[in-house]
Design a protein around this motif. Structure first.
Motif, PDB file in Angstrom:
ATOM      1  N   LYS A 132      -1.623   9.997  24.757  1.00 55.58           N
ATOM      2  CA  LYS A 132      -1.401   8.548  24.776  1.00 55.58           C
ATOM      3  C   LYS A 132      -2.725   7.789  24.830  1.00 55.58           C
ATOM      4  N   ALA A 133      -3.676   8.287  25.632  1.00 59.04           N
ATOM      5  CA  ALA A 133      -4.927   7.560  25.867  1.00 59.04           C
ATOM      6  C   ALA A 133      -6.044   7.935  24.903  1.00 59.04           C
ATOM      7  N   LEU A 138      -1.677   0.263  28.234  1.00 59.85           N
ATOM      8  CA  LEU A 138      -1.037   1.189  27.305  1.00 59.85           C
ATOM      9  C   LEU A 138       0.475   1.210  27.531  1.00 59.85           C
ATOM     10  N   VAL A 176      -8.558   5.616  23.012  1.00 58.52           N
ATOM     11  CA  VAL A 176      -8.730   4.423  23.841  1.00 58.52           C
ATOM     12  C   VAL A 176      -9.659   4.733  25.007  1.00 58.52           C
TER      13      VAL A 176
END
Length: 352
Positions: free
Chosen positions: A94-95, A151, A98
């Motif tokens: 997910k990260a 997020l 980023v």
């Protein structure tokens, strides 16, 4: 260009034993498609944390270009370790792009290891003591943490907490931290035990009123937290990147900011620089309540951190007394005790 992830299948039981470096080499070349054992130039073991064995693998691809990977193997086995590894992997994915490295592969078991292993991007940069960080660096870090907090989390079902509001989350986290005191009581030195008891009592009184304050009744959703944004988990490239997402969870963003402020002992100008960066990457409607809640959270996180270090001191102390090795606590007992006492010093000053 990053290596392509190689498809793999679950292994059968009964695999041949290799020494650790050979197994790291084998797993790395299973995990990515352009790695081959004869082109691996170096395997370097890091002085990692208490829950993982970490290696950097350097290799040449078919075109002769050099790549670097991280292979991280858990020191724990079993279902719980597998669940935690899968949960962390979902957060890293997910990260990634980023705030996190790219994840290439994760396995609960393989023919190389009978414990969870991950292969991920090596982030080239430096770790540093943030007490000497510039205001510009703190602004970049504030912006990065805010982007993590923004997020989307609806698909991170493994992280969903039992609490659903910032007030309920505070109560839950405080109870989790307070529960660590009793198991340590009999092994702590009297002077340390008295400091812990005094801090816990003072904190209980403060939280009774703080959790019903207006800043805890804003209706904000819980957000994704890295969970351990200490200096050792921030790589400067020169932009900051967060590694080691094993403590990631959904929670109050003020919890994470307070942890960072207290853990690193940031000065007032450094904190202001962090907030300047955070403001640039967040919804400003929630900024003032978050800033207000950080004042409540900072002593909570300092107590939790002190107890974490004391737990590790106790484990190392008891292993030494029994003449045993404990890979989860590779450093001398004094190292863990000194870190705990530093947190207690900050906590005592904060509660005055």
């Amino acid at each position: 260009m990053y290596p392509r992830v190689r498809e793999w299948a679950w292994p059968t039981a009964g695999y041949m034993f290799y020494d650790l470096e050979d197994r790291v080499r084998g797993y790395a070349c299973d995990a990515v498609s352009d790695c081959s054992r004869d082109r691996i130039q170096a395997v370097t073991r890091f002085d990692a944390g208490d829950r993982h064995i970490v290696h950097k693998v350097s290799y040449l691809d078919a075109a002769g270009d050099t790549h670097h990977l991280i292979v991280r193997v858990s020191t724990r086995r079993g279902t719980d370790a597998c669940v935690e590894a899968r949960r962390e992997a979902s957060v890293i994915e997910k990260a990634a792009g980023v705030a996190a490295p790219l994840l290439y592969d994760v396995r609960c078991e393989s023919r190389w290891f009978d414990a969870p292993a991950m292969c991920m991007q090596f982030v080239s940069g430096q770790q540093r003591d943030l007490s000497s960080a510039t205001t510009g660096e703190l602004e970049h870090l504030g912006s990065l943490i805010a982007r993590v907090h923004r997020l989307p989390t609806d698909d991170l079902v493994e992280l969903h907490p039992t609490s659903s509001t910032t007030a309920a989350y505070l109560v839950e986290r405080h109870e989790q931290i307070a529960a660590k005191v009793a198991p340590l009581r009999d092994v702590l030195r009297p002077s340390v035990r008295e400091r812990i008891d005094a801090a816990a009592s003072s904190l209980n009184e403060r939280l009774q009123s703080a959790r019903t304050s207006a800043s805890f009744e804003t209706g904000e959703r819980l957000v994704l937290l890295h969970g351990d944004p200490g200096a050792g988990n921030i790589i400067w490239t020169p932009q900051p990147v967060l590694i080691d997402w094993e403590y990631a969870r959904l929670g109050d963003p003020a919890d994470e900011v307070a942890y960072l402020f207290g853990q690193l002992g940031l000065t007032t100008p450094q904190r202001q620089a962090f907030w300047n960066g955070y403001r640039m990457s967040t919804d400003t409607r929630w900024l003032e309540p978050i800033i207000d809640r950080v004042r409540t959270w900072e002593p909570v996180t300092l107590l939790g951190s002190a107890l974490w270090w004391l737990e590790h001191w106790s484990r190392r102390f008891q292993a030494d007394r029994a003449g045993l090795d404990d890979p989860r606590t590779p450093r001398p007992a004094s190292y863990y005790l000194q870190n705990a006492e530093r947190r207690l010093d900050r906590l005592t000053a904060l509660l005055k």
